[in-house]
Motif scaffolding. Sequence first.
Motif, PDB file in Angstrom:
ATOM      1  N   SER A 156       0.823  -1.208   0.000  1.00 39.69           N
ATOM      2  CA  SER A 156       0.000   0.000   0.000  1.00 39.69           C
ATOM      3  C   SER A 156       0.860   1.262   0.000  1.00 39.69           C
ATOM      4  O   SER A 156       0.331   2.369   0.090  1.00 39.69           O
ATOM      5  N   SER A 157       2.181   1.094  -0.119  1.00 42.91           N
ATOM      6  CA  SER A 157       3.087   2.239  -0.004  1.00 42.91           C
ATOM      7  C   SER A 157       3.523   2.802  -1.345  1.00 42.91           C
ATOM      8  O   SER A 157       4.091   3.892  -1.407  1.00 42.91           O
ATOM      9  N   VAL A 158       3.282   2.069  -2.435  1.00 40.82           N
ATOM     10  CA  VAL A 158       3.713   2.522  -3.754  1.00 40.82           C
ATOM     11  C   VAL A 158       2.505   2.994  -4.552  1.00 40.82           C
ATOM     12  O   VAL A 158       1.627   2.199  -4.905  1.00 40.82           O
ATOM     13  N   SER A 159       2.448   4.284  -4.816  1.00 41.18           N
ATOM     14  CA  SER A 159       1.384   4.833  -5.656  1.00 41.18           C
ATOM     15  C   SER A 159       1.951   5.848  -6.640  1.00 41.18           C
ATOM     16  O   SER A 159       1.580   5.863  -7.813  1.00 41.18           O
ATOM     17  N   ASP A 160       2.877   6.688  -6.171  1.00 45.67           N
ATOM     18  CA  ASP A 160       3.525   7.670  -7.037  1.00 45.67           C
ATOM     19  C   ASP A 160       4.867   7.097  -7.495  1.00 45.67           C
ATOM     20  O   ASP A 160       5.832   7.029  -6.721  1.00 45.67           O
ATOM     21  N   LEU A 161       4.923   6.668  -8.755  1.00 44.16           N
ATOM     22  CA  LEU A 161       6.119   5.987  -9.247  1.00 44.16           C
ATOM     23  C   LEU A 161       7.325   6.914  -9.327  1.00 44.16           C
ATOM     24  O   LEU A 161       8.468   6.442  -9.360  1.00 44.16           O
ATOM     25  N   SER A 162       7.108   8.209  -9.337  1.00 44.50           N
ATOM     26  CA  SER A 162       8.224   9.145  -9.439  1.00 44.50           C
ATOM     27  C   SER A 162       8.945   9.361  -8.116  1.00 44.50           C
ATOM     28  O   SER A 162      10.036   9.935  -8.087  1.00 44.50           O
ATOM     29  N   THR A 163       8.361   8.863  -7.019  1.00 43.68           N
ATOM     30  CA  THR A 163       8.995   9.050  -5.701  1.00 43.68           C
ATOM     31  C   THR A 163       9.019   7.781  -4.861  1.00 43.68           C
ATOM     32  O   THR A 163       9.992   7.542  -4.134  1.00 43.68           O
ATOM     33  N   ASP A 164       7.996   6.978  -4.935  1.00 42.01           N
ATOM     34  CA  ASP A 164       7.830   5.875  -3.981  1.00 42.01           C
ATOM     35  C   ASP A 164       8.753   4.689  -4.222  1.00 42.01           C
ATOM     36  O   ASP A 164       8.867   3.808  -3.358  1.00 42.01           O
ATOM     37  N   LEU A 165       9.414   4.649  -5.366  1.00 40.17           N
ATOM     38  CA  LEU A 165      10.316   3.527  -5.661  1.00 40.17           C
ATOM     39  C   LEU A 165      11.788   3.915  -5.582  1.00 40.17           C
ATOM     40  O   LEU A 165      12.660   3.062  -5.779  1.00 40.17           O
ATOM     41  N   ASP A 166      12.081   5.146  -5.283  1.00 36.33           N
ATOM     42  CA  ASP A 166      13.478   5.577  -5.185  1.00 36.33           C
ATOM     43  C   ASP A 166      14.194   4.788  -4.097  1.00 36.33           C
ATOM     44  O   ASP A 166      13.741   4.712  -2.950  1.00 36.33           O
ATOM     45  N   GLY A 167      15.306   4.157  -4.452  1.00 32.79           N
ATOM     46  CA  GLY A 167      16.102   3.393  -3.504  1.00 32.79           C
ATOM     47  C   GLY A 167      15.539   2.031  -3.153  1.00 32.79           C
ATOM     48  O   GLY A 167      16.135   1.315  -2.338  1.00 32.79           O
ATOM     49  N   LYS A 168      14.438   1.629  -3.772  1.00 34.88           N
ATOM     50  CA  LYS A 168      13.794   0.360  -3.422  1.00 34.88           C
ATOM     51  C   LYS A 168      14.417  -0.826  -4.172  1.00 34.88           C
ATOM     52  O   LYS A 168      15.083  -0.670  -5.197  1.00 34.88           O
ATOM     53  N   LYS A 169      14.147  -2.027  -3.638  1.00 35.87           N
ATOM     54  CA  LYS A 169      14.638  -3.266  -4.247  1.00 35.87           C
ATOM     55  C   LYS A 169      13.708  -3.627  -5.402  1.00 35.87           C
ATOM     56  O   LYS A 169      12.551  -4.002  -5.178  1.00 35.87           O
ATOM     57  N   ILE A 170      14.230  -3.533  -6.621  1.00 39.20           N
ATOM     58  CA  ILE A 170      13.404  -3.773  -7.805  1.00 39.20           C
ATOM     59  C   ILE A 170      14.005  -4.903  -8.629  1.00 39.20           C
ATOM     60  O   ILE A 170      15.183  -4.878  -8.981  1.00 39.20           O
ATOM     61  N   GLY A 171      13.195  -5.897  -8.934  1.00 41.00           N
ATOM     62  CA  GLY A 171      13.634  -7.053  -9.705  1.00 41.00           C
ATOM     63  C   GLY A 171      13.378  -6.871 -11.191  1.00 41.00           C
ATOM     64  O   GLY A 171      12.332  -6.358 -11.592  1.00 41.00           O
ATOM     65  N   VAL A 172      14.346  -7.286 -11.999  1.00 42.09           N
ATOM     66  CA  VAL A 172      14.235  -7.245 -13.454  1.00 42.09           C
ATOM     67  C   VAL A 172      15.015  -8.432 -14.023  1.00 42.09           C
ATOM     68  O   VAL A 172      15.838  -9.039 -13.337  1.00 42.09           O
ATOM     69  N   CYS A 173      14.779  -8.735 -15.289  1.00 45.67           N
ATOM     70  CA  CYS A 173      15.598  -9.766 -15.929  1.00 45.67           C
ATOM     71  C   CYS A 173      16.965  -9.160 -16.256  1.00 45.67           C
ATOM     72  O   CYS A 173      17.062  -8.045 -16.776  1.00 45.67           O
ATOM     73  N   SER A 174      18.008  -9.890 -15.930  1.00 46.57           N
ATOM     74  CA  SER A 174      19.380  -9.399 -16.130  1.00 46.57           C
ATOM     75  C   SER A 174      19.651  -9.158 -17.613  1.00 46.57           C
ATOM     76  O   SER A 174      19.349  -9.999 -18.458  1.00 46.57           O
ATOM     77  N   GLY A 175      20.227  -8.007 -17.913  1.00 47.65           N
ATOM     78  CA  GLY A 175      20.579  -7.694 -19.280  1.00 47.65           C
ATOM     79  C   GLY A 175      19.425  -7.229 -20.137  1.00 47.65           C
ATOM     80  O   GLY A 175      19.612  -6.938 -21.324  1.00 47.65           O
ATOM     81  N   CYS A 176      18.241  -7.150 -19.554  1.00 42.33           N
ATOM     82  CA  CYS A 176      17.068  -6.722 -20.315  1.00 42.33           C
ATOM     83  C   CYS A 176      16.943  -5.205 -20.309  1.00 42.33           C
ATOM     84  O   CYS A 176      17.618  -4.504 -19.553  1.00 42.33           O
TER      85      CYS A 176
END
Length: 304
Positions: A156-176
């Motif tokens: 419930s803490s992520v709503s504004d993508l321009s601020t709420d994800l700064d410094g957060k642990k974000i998963g992605v496919c490597s090299g993508c």
Amino acid sequence: MLKRHSLVVATAALAALFLGGCGSDSGGSDAADAPPAGSGVCGEGTPDGLLKEVCDKGTITVSTDPAYPPQSSLDPKTGTYVGFDIDVATEIAKRLGVEVAWESPSWDVITAGSWNDRWQMSVGSMTPTNARQKVLDFSQPYYFTPAVVVVNADNSSVSDLSTDLDGKKIGVCSGCTYEQYLDKSLAINGFDFDFVIDDADIHGYDTDTTALQDLALGDGTRLDAVITSSTTAQGYIDAGNPVKIVGDPVFYEPLSVAIDKSSEADPTSLAAAVDKIVGEMHDDGTLSELSKKWYDGADLTVQK
């Protein structure tokens, strides 16, 4: 009307205007019957270079990544590949006038180029980045997918993508391209990106699905969010997993057919033929129909 710019021109040196797995497998597709001999592009004129080799053989080998339904997956009941990319590749082969065979090498092998003629074409939802253009020739995009942020269903803490994800642990496919978006290195000629997430703690995975699995373990347990395509995210949600999409897409990703620049035979002829076919498939509505078939009625072939 879709505004398109060809990435391939039929000259000795292809000029790109745009810049977006796992062991061998011969799984086929039932998307279309084999074309009659002498039909399509191979039945027109006198082909040369890599196109001539494909026409003479009567088969084009295509690499794809079957870990990403509905783009591409292996149907365990039939032992054949199915999906949007599979249907697109099969239609391209049909219009060339040849049959299609499949290879499923790892993604990093596909994007690195230097295929050593193990396959002649990749139809695997690849983004034609500037870096990849150095080793691969690309068609004009055959569709565009929204890149979205996914969080655990309990978040419930992520709503504004321009601020709420700064410094957060974000998963992605490597090299993508999602990793390149987060580290702000994503570059595609003709496209601009708004890098709204700062100082992300990037966690690389072998596939987007593996990242989503870690996200589903709990809010913040291993990841705070995942960036992936809307199609992959929605498919994971529809399968009953406890994650959700938040906010608008962070960017729209052009996806193109790729051909190896370093093939032994000159790839110019095949690249030009494939680019022309992709354009025709846009113009006659084939790509729109296939998109709607695989993406719940959504036409992802139109650039937004």
